[in-house]
Scaffold this active site. Structure first.
Site, PDB file in Angstrom:
ATOM      1  N   LYS A 202      60.579  75.388 -11.500  1.00  0.00           N
ATOM      2  CA  LYS A 202      59.411  74.745 -12.104  1.00  0.00           C
ATOM      3  C   LYS A 202      58.888  75.519 -13.306  1.00  0.00           C
ATOM      4  CE  LYS A 202      57.684  72.547  -7.857  1.00  0.00           C
ATOM      5  NZ  LYS A 202      56.523  72.436  -6.943  1.00  0.00           N
ATOM      6  N   GLY A 360      62.043  86.944  -5.944  1.00  0.00           N
ATOM      7  CA  GLY A 360      62.887  86.897  -4.754  1.00  0.00           C
ATOM      8  C   GLY A 360      64.223  86.213  -4.984  1.00  0.00           C
TER       9      GLY A 360
END
Length: 403
Positions: A202, A360
């Protein structure tokens, strides 16, 4: 901000030291698929145990709804932490209940316990200050000292991150100290050219950091799902690719600002496309097609940067002095769409830059794709926290550790 060395020097032997870690690891059932965050905090825990502390570790995992949920249990993390430390780790099956109290009370000097998922308690993430503080007070009853070392959570105003340090003598763990030191190198004394590589799904997740880095970076390379909003803003067909149409006005503003400031904004020149999203469980061959970035078919979805873009991005990284990379270039979990992310990782290794892999997904990709993580300048454990720091925001968990 007090260091863990100062805390140990003042004396921790026989004292209960609460370590707020970030053990939010990815799980496949009860199997940990990437233990990077556990390994990152283990040295702090080992150092305290070696100094004779009774170490009480706590963390969140996933997004349970403020109540126990077996799929988010930290039991697998307790087992893996014990393997890394080379010693047993006692596991409390609750956070502030009878099991936690008994488990902590049974600790001998130098022993380690892990509490169950903090987010099984609604008070951990509550927006109500009183509810959050009440939970922090229950946690404080289990400890004498506090060490904050969960960098991946310091951007959250949560009980164990923000409220608990105010109730106990506190210090920053080695992981947080390292992360903050690295982020300062990305904001205060940057070796140039400073190249930022942003990917992931996004564009809205990265707007703040793009806004701030337009004042600091020399080049910004865009990949991943977020690239298609930029391509659409340039007037290109993106087919059924990920798209945040509501962000197009902001993207256009950023592209204009970049041009005005002389910041090189680099978008994909070709992409791998398919009419179907790949099967990530079976890894069945996907057989994608490569098309120009301005010629994506209306019924196709972009799933990785293409070979021309891989070559272009490697060239744009070759002379970098500093690189910050956050977000994979495609659906790296499938071998047919992993080459873009591989190419960026390899380009970082081939450069002489100070390289920081933040987030991550990026950190997991580096390990899953077989790269030696020690060859990078730094692998960050906190994607959201790193981004918010680079946006210039005050992080609650860091503010709480200041004296």
């Amino acid at each position: 901000m007090k260091t863990i060395e100062e805390l140990i020097e003042a004396g921790v032997e026989g004292k209960r030291v609460f370590v707020r870690a970030d053990l939010n690891v990815p799980l496949d059932g009860s199997t940990i698929t990437d233990d990077g965050r556990i390994r990152a905090v283990a040295p702090t825990i080992a150092k305290l145990a070696a100094a004779g502390a009774k170490v009480v570790v706590a963390s969140h995992l996933g997004r349970p709804k403020g109540a126990p949920d077996p799929q988010f249990s930290l039991a697998p993390a307790a087992e893996r932490l014990g393997e890394i430390l080379g010693k047993g780790v006692a596991f409390a099956t609750d956070t502030v209940g009878d099991s936690a109290a008994a488990t902590v009370a049974a600790l001998a000097n130098g022993e380690v316990a892990l509490l169950e998922n903090l987010r099984f308690n609604a008070g951990e993430t509550s927006k109500d200050d009183a509810e959050r503080k009440a939970f922090a007070e229950q946690l404080a009853a289990l400890a004498d000292l506090y060490v904050g070392d969960g960098f991946g959570a310091v951007h959250r105003k949560h009980a164990s991150v923000f409220d608990l340090p105010a109730l106990l003598p506190h210090a920053a763990g080695d992981l947080i100290a390292t992360e903050v030191g690295v982020l300062k190198k990305l904001t205060e004394d940057v070796a140039r050219p400073y190249v930022v590589v942003l990917g992931g799904a996004k564009v809205s997740d990265k707007l703040g950091v793009i806004d701030n880095l337009l004042e600091k970076a020399d080049r910004i390379l865009i990949g991943g799902g977020m690239a298609y909003t930029f391509l659409k803003a340039k007037g290109h067909e993106v087919g059924i690719s990920l798209l945040q149409a509501d962000q197009i006005p902001t993207v256009l503003e950023y592209l204009a600002r970049a041009e005005a400031r002389g910041v090189e904004f680099v978008l994909p020149v070709d992409v791998l496309v398919s009419a179907e999203f790949p099967d990530l469980k079976t890894k069945a061959p996907a057989n994608p097609s490569t098309v120009a970035a301005d010629a994506i078919p209306a019924d196709q979805e972009g799933l990785d940067i293409g070979p021309g873009t891989r070559e272009l991005y490697a060239a744009k990284l070759a002379d970098a002095g500093t690189v910050f990379w956050n977000g994979p270039m495609g659906v790296f979990e499938h071998p047919d769409y992993a080459n873009g992310t591989k190419a960026v990782a390899q380009a970082l290794l081939d450069s002489d830059a100070f390289t920081v892999v933040g987030g991550g997904d990026s950190a997991a990709a580096v390990r899953i794709l077989g790269f030696d993580e020690t060859k990078f300048g730094h692998i960050s454990t906190g994607g959201g926290a790193s981004l918010e720091y680079l946006e210039g925001k005050t992080l609650p968990g860091l503010a709480a550790l200041e004296d």
